[in-house]
Scaffold this active site. Structure first.
Site, PDB file in Angstrom:
ATOM      1  N   ARG A  46       0.823  -1.226   0.000  1.00  0.00           N
ATOM      2  CA  ARG A  46       0.000   0.000   0.000  1.00  0.00           C
ATOM      3  C   ARG A  46       0.848   1.263   0.000  1.00  0.00           C
ATOM      4  NH1 ARG A  46      -3.417  -1.205   5.199  1.00  0.00           N
ATOM      5  NH2 ARG A  46      -1.262  -1.610   5.715  1.00  0.00           N
ATOM      6  N   ASP A  87      -3.407  -1.261  -2.943  1.00  0.00           N
ATOM      7  CA  ASP A  87      -4.107  -1.825  -1.790  1.00  0.00           C
ATOM      8  C   ASP A  87      -4.876  -3.020  -2.333  1.00  0.00           C
ATOM      9  OD1 ASP A  87      -5.934  -2.567   0.153  1.00  0.00           O
ATOM     10  OD2 ASP A  87      -6.245  -0.525   0.864  1.00  0.00           O
ATOM     11  N   HIS A 171       9.410 -22.874   5.073  1.00  0.00           N
ATOM     12  CA  HIS A 171      10.801 -22.502   4.796  1.00  0.00           C
ATOM     13  C   HIS A 171      11.800 -23.530   5.331  1.00  0.00           C
ATOM     14  CE1 HIS A 171      10.777 -20.692   8.864  1.00  0.00           C
ATOM     15  NE2 HIS A 171      12.066 -20.912   8.831  1.00  0.00           N
ATOM     16  N   LYS A 175      15.915 -25.374   3.912  1.00  0.00           N
ATOM     17  CA  LYS A 175      17.169 -25.468   4.682  1.00  0.00           C
ATOM     18  C   LYS A 175      18.045 -26.585   4.119  1.00  0.00           C
ATOM     19  CE  LYS A 175      15.327 -23.731   9.054  1.00  0.00           C
ATOM     20  NZ  LYS A 175      16.176 -22.579   9.315  1.00  0.00           N
ATOM     21  N   GLU A 209      13.743 -22.627  20.683  1.00  0.00           N
ATOM     22  CA  GLU A 209      14.128 -21.224  20.476  1.00  0.00           C
ATOM     23  C   GLU A 209      14.489 -20.602  21.825  1.00  0.00           C
ATOM     24  OE1 GLU A 209      11.515 -19.238  17.161  1.00  0.00           O
ATOM     25  OE2 GLU A 209      10.198 -20.183  18.602  1.00  0.00           O
ATOM     26  N   ASP A 228       2.080 -22.945  15.519  1.00  0.00           N
ATOM     27  CA  ASP A 228       3.156 -22.152  14.926  1.00  0.00           C
ATOM     28  C   ASP A 228       4.304 -23.031  14.432  1.00  0.00           C
ATOM     29  OD1 ASP A 228       4.472 -19.738  14.233  1.00  0.00           O
ATOM     30  OD2 ASP A 228       5.682 -19.847  16.042  1.00  0.00           O
ATOM     31  N   HIS A 233       6.461 -26.972  10.313  1.00  0.00           N
ATOM     32  CA  HIS A 233       7.876 -27.360  10.229  1.00  0.00           C
ATOM     33  C   HIS A 233       8.154 -28.754  10.806  1.00  0.00           C
ATOM     34  CE1 HIS A 233       8.063 -23.207   9.318  1.00  0.00           C
ATOM     35  NE2 HIS A 233       8.117 -22.761  10.547  1.00  0.00           N
ATOM     36  N   LYS A 327       9.505 -21.705  23.145  1.00  0.00           N
ATOM     37  CA  LYS A 327      10.212 -20.419  23.204  1.00  0.00           C
ATOM     38  C   LYS A 327      10.886 -20.295  24.565  1.00  0.00           C
ATOM     39  CE  LYS A 327       7.644 -17.718  19.910  1.00  0.00           C
ATOM     40  NZ  LYS A 327       8.818 -17.558  19.044  1.00  0.00           N
TER      41      LYS A 327
HETATM   42  P1  NAP Z   1       4.287  -7.297   7.884  1.00  0.00           P
HETATM   43  O1  NAP Z   1       5.624  -6.823   8.298  1.00  0.00           O
HETATM   44  O2  NAP Z   1       3.090  -6.865   8.659  1.00  0.00           O
HETATM   45  O3  NAP Z   1       4.100  -6.848   6.361  1.00  0.00           O
HETATM   46  C1  NAP Z   1       2.872  -6.964   5.704  1.00  0.00           C
HETATM   47  C2  NAP Z   1       3.020  -6.451   4.288  1.00  0.00           C
HETATM   48  O4  NAP Z   1       1.741  -6.450   3.687  1.00  0.00           O
HETATM   49  C3  NAP Z   1       3.566  -5.050   4.198  1.00  0.00           C
HETATM   50  O5  NAP Z   1       4.376  -4.927   3.051  1.00  0.00           O
HETATM   51  C4  NAP Z   1       2.312  -4.213   4.021  1.00  0.00           C
HETATM   52  O6  NAP Z   1       2.687  -3.040   3.403  1.00  0.00           O
HETATM   53  C5  NAP Z   1       1.472  -5.135   3.158  1.00  0.00           C
HETATM   54  N1  NAP Z   1       0.043  -4.888   3.254  1.00  0.00           N
HETATM   55  C6  NAP Z   1      -0.709  -4.848   4.382  1.00  0.00           C
HETATM   56  N2  NAP Z   1      -1.991  -4.576   4.053  1.00  0.00           N
HETATM   57  C7  NAP Z   1      -2.049  -4.464   2.708  1.00  0.00           C
HETATM   58  C8  NAP Z   1      -3.075  -4.199   1.774  1.00  0.00           C
HETATM   59  N3  NAP Z   1      -4.344  -3.996   2.157  1.00  0.00           N
HETATM   60  N4  NAP Z   1      -2.769  -4.149   0.467  1.00  0.00           N
HETATM   61  C9  NAP Z   1      -1.492  -4.351   0.048  1.00  0.00           C
HETATM   62  N5  NAP Z   1      -0.461  -4.606   0.873  1.00  0.00           N
HETATM   63  C10 NAP Z   1      -0.744  -4.657   2.190  1.00  0.00           C
HETATM   64  O7  NAP Z   1       4.210  -8.866   7.792  1.00  0.00           O
HETATM   65  P2  NAP Z   1       5.417  -9.888   7.547  1.00  0.00           P
HETATM   66  O8  NAP Z   1       6.032 -10.181   8.852  1.00  0.00           O
HETATM   67  O9  NAP Z   1       6.257  -9.403   6.444  1.00  0.00           O
HETATM   68  O10 NAP Z   1       4.636 -11.199   7.136  1.00  0.00           O
HETATM   69  C11 NAP Z   1       4.013 -11.360   5.886  1.00  0.00           C
HETATM   70  C12 NAP Z   1       3.347 -12.732   5.880  1.00  0.00           C
HETATM   71  O11 NAP Z   1       4.342 -13.728   6.041  1.00  0.00           O
HETATM   72  C13 NAP Z   1       2.366 -12.946   7.037  1.00  0.00           C
HETATM   73  O12 NAP Z   1       1.329 -13.784   6.635  1.00  0.00           O
HETATM   74  C14 NAP Z   1       3.215 -13.651   8.083  1.00  0.00           C
HETATM   75  O13 NAP Z   1       2.445 -14.429   8.963  1.00  0.00           O
HETATM   76  C15 NAP Z   1       4.078 -14.510   7.183  1.00  0.00           C
HETATM   77  N6  NAP Z   1       5.350 -14.884   7.811  1.00  0.00           N
HETATM   78  C16 NAP Z   1       6.195 -13.928   8.272  1.00  0.00           C
HETATM   79  C17 NAP Z   1       7.391 -14.302   8.834  1.00  0.00           C
HETATM   80  C18 NAP Z   1       8.375 -13.279   9.326  1.00  0.00           C
HETATM   81  O14 NAP Z   1       9.452 -13.684   9.767  1.00  0.00           O
HETATM   82  N7  NAP Z   1       8.072 -12.001   9.256  1.00  0.00           N
HETATM   83  C19 NAP Z   1       7.731 -15.659   8.947  1.00  0.00           C
HETATM   84  C20 NAP Z   1       6.849 -16.616   8.451  1.00  0.00           C
HETATM   85  C21 NAP Z   1       5.660 -16.211   7.891  1.00  0.00           C
HETATM   86  P3  NAP Z   1       1.889  -1.663   3.480  1.00  0.00           P
HETATM   87  O15 NAP Z   1       1.591  -1.401   4.900  1.00  0.00           O
HETATM   88  O16 NAP Z   1       2.828  -0.695   2.837  1.00  0.00           O
HETATM   89  O17 NAP Z   1       0.706  -1.910   2.666  1.00  0.00           O
END
Ligand code: NAP
Length: 476
Positions: A46, A87, A171, A175, A209, A228, A233, A327
């Site tokens: 967004r 969006d 993921h 590994k 962890e 989780d 995993h 954890k």
């Molecule tokens: P995050 O930091 O909250 O990022 C979410 C992303 O989605 C941001 O780029 C946000 O950007 C975008 N977004 C949110 N609402 C939107 C909308 N309405 N339209 C378009 N874009 C939108 O989340 P994250 O940690 O990167 O995780 C992303 C996904 O991967 C999640 O499902 C999470 O559970 C999964 N995941 C994450 C991790 C990790 O280590 N972070 C590990 C495993 C799985 P804007 O705000 O600019 O729109």
């Protein structure tokens, strides 16, 4: 296998996962000349950004999260990047995105956004010609919170993409050591004849962890350790460990074998599980708060789970699989420990013969250790003295010059190439949820609440008892 993609669209390109894993992985692949020169990458989220702003954003993320020696000349990589503000819940922006992609392109779409956004994203992609037979889609976990919600996500994705175009990430499958488990089993004659109930007494799988909640507060409190870590995993590790030899290393053959393992998981009794929640304690040399303090409220969410699992099939009849994850545990370690059976008869009177043990280290160290009984050097008059010694293959030592890769590098490369072998098929995810839902139902029925454990320990004492009742000690 579908062909290679010309364009990668990264939804959630400004998010945490993109910054820490996806952009650095893509840059590292580019530095190693593993991305084909014409691949273009379009970031979208967004946040309003011009292309140059997104490139600066990506550069900052890469400099923060990718070691210097892996970056290469970053300029070429950054030149692959463009950006589309969008969006996903609104129709505007998709047409411009489709225009950026262009006609007759093979497109790989990576959804690094919350699963609640998958449905509107797919609708937007489909209405703009981006969900046809030229596109494939990759989904990040969590894929639902139970079987029902997982089926709803899978149905929504299947409404636009056929299964051979859906790439579900776990993921752990990216590994190196997890893939090495397949090589260890099927590229050596030594292990496979022993890989069964006749020779293996029990198996332990630990994913421990040391961190606490970090920034994942609301997500984690809704999920807990079972959903989780175990649902995805750990069950994938179990499936790769226990599967029958596939006829080939291809997506259908490997996943056909994994799903059979997942379907043979026996429904669990509450007394074969232990749940825990950490309280304050010493971790990494400092005092850390308890889960409830970090969360700011009381909660029944488990931050630790131990399970004694069984596979009801011929190969593993009677072999317990002890799994634990949590954890704020004593040490950060992911490993599979295989305890072989005792020799049938000892010819060494008075000497203690310890059963062989194979330790497959997944993180932080990627190594494989086989413990063997050997004679202690020397001349004894009362028979041999025996001792257990490790035969160790430390991966970094065995392969000098090879650097440790981010798991996402392998997976992103396979996504672009169209190879699904290391991605999870729908029937696997659903078998995983089916088993996990059964455990949660048992906990609810029995009114099981988490036992407390001190941060920096190995979990509640009941988890130790779960194994010790069978004469088993957790590997530490
Ligand atoms: P995050 O930091 O909250 O990022 C979410 C992303 O989605 C941001 O780029 C946000 O950007 C975008 N977004 C949110 N609402 C939107 C909308 N309405 N339209 C378009 N874009 C939108 O989340 P994250 O940690 O990167 O995780 C992303 C996904 O991967 C999640 O499902 C999470 O559970 C999964 N995941 C994450 C991790 C990790 O280590 N972070 C590990 C495993 C799985 P804007 O705000 O600019 O729109």
């Amino acid at each position: 296998m579908i062909g290679k993609a010309d364009t990668l669209i990264l939804f959630g390109a400004t998010g945490d996962l993109a910054q820490r894993m996806l952009l650095p992985s893509l840059c590292a692949l580019d530095a190693d000349e593993l991305l084909h020169p014409d691949l273009r990458i379009i970031g979208t989220a967004r946040s309003a950004m011009e292309v140059q702003e997104f490139r600066n954003f990506a550069r900052a993320a890469i400099e923060k999260h990718l070691p210097d020696h892996r970056r290469g000349g970053m300029a070429d990589f950054l030149n692959r990047l463009s950006y589309q503000t969008l969006d996903v819940t609104k129709p505007e922006g998709y047409a411009e995105l489709a225009e950026k992609v262009g006609a007759d392109k093979q497109v790989a779409i990576f959804l690094s956004t919350a699963p609640s956004l998958f449905q509107p994203t797919i609708k937007g992609l489909a209405s703009n010609g981006l969900a046809d037979e030229n596109s494939r889609i990759c989904l990040e976990k969590p894929l639902g919170t139970d079987l029902e919600s997982s089926c709803a996500i899978n149905d929504a994705v299947a409404s636009a993409f056929s299964e051979d175009r859906i790439f579900r990430i776990d993921h752990y499958l990216g590994k190196e050591t997890v893939q090495n488990l397949i090589a260890l089993r099927f590229a050596n004659i030594l292990f496979e004849p022993l890989w069964n109930a006749q020779h293996i007494e029990h198996v332990q799988i630990t994913v421990a962890e040391t961190v606490g909640l970090e920034s994942r507060v609301s997500f984690y409190d809704d999920a807990g350790a079972l959903r989780d870590m175990v649902q995805n995993h750990m069950l994938q590790l179990l499936a790769l460990f226990a599967m029958e030899p596939p006829t080939d290393f291809n997506p259908t053959a490997v996943r056909d074998e994994k799903v059979k393992v997942l379907r043979s998981l026996r429904a669990i009794d509450a007394k074969e599980t232990v749940t825990g929640q950490y309280r304050s304690g010493a971790s990494g040399g400092e005092i850390v708060p308890g889960y409830d303090e970090e969360l700011g409220k009381d909660s029944d969410t488990e931050t630790f789970v131990a399970i004694k699992a069984h596979l009801d099939n011929w190969r593993w009849k009677g072999v317990p699989f002890y799994m634990r994850t949590g954890k704020r545990l004593h040490e950060r370690v992911s490993e599979i420990v295989v305890h072989f059976r005792c020799i049938p008869h000892s010819i060494f009177p008075g000497a203690k013969v310890v059963p062989n043990k194979l330790v497959i280290g997944i993180q932080p160290e990627e190594d494989i250790t086989l413990s063997l009984m050997t004679k202690v050097p020397g001349i004894e008059q009362d028979g041999m003295t025996l001792r257990e010694v490790p035969l160790n293959i430390a991966m970094p030592d065995a392969f000098t010059g090879k650097h440790k890769r981010i798991a996402y590098e392998r997976l992103l490369l396979d996504l672009v190439a169209g190879d699904q072998t290391l991605f999870v098929r729908r029937d696997e995810v659903e078998a995983q949820w089916n088993w996990v839902d059964g455990i949660r139902a048992t906990w609810e029925k029995e009114g099981l609440t988490p036992k407390t454990y001190n941060a920096g320990s190995w979990g509640p004492s009941a988890a130790i008892a779960l194994a010790e009742r069978d004469g088993v000690t957790w590997h530490e």
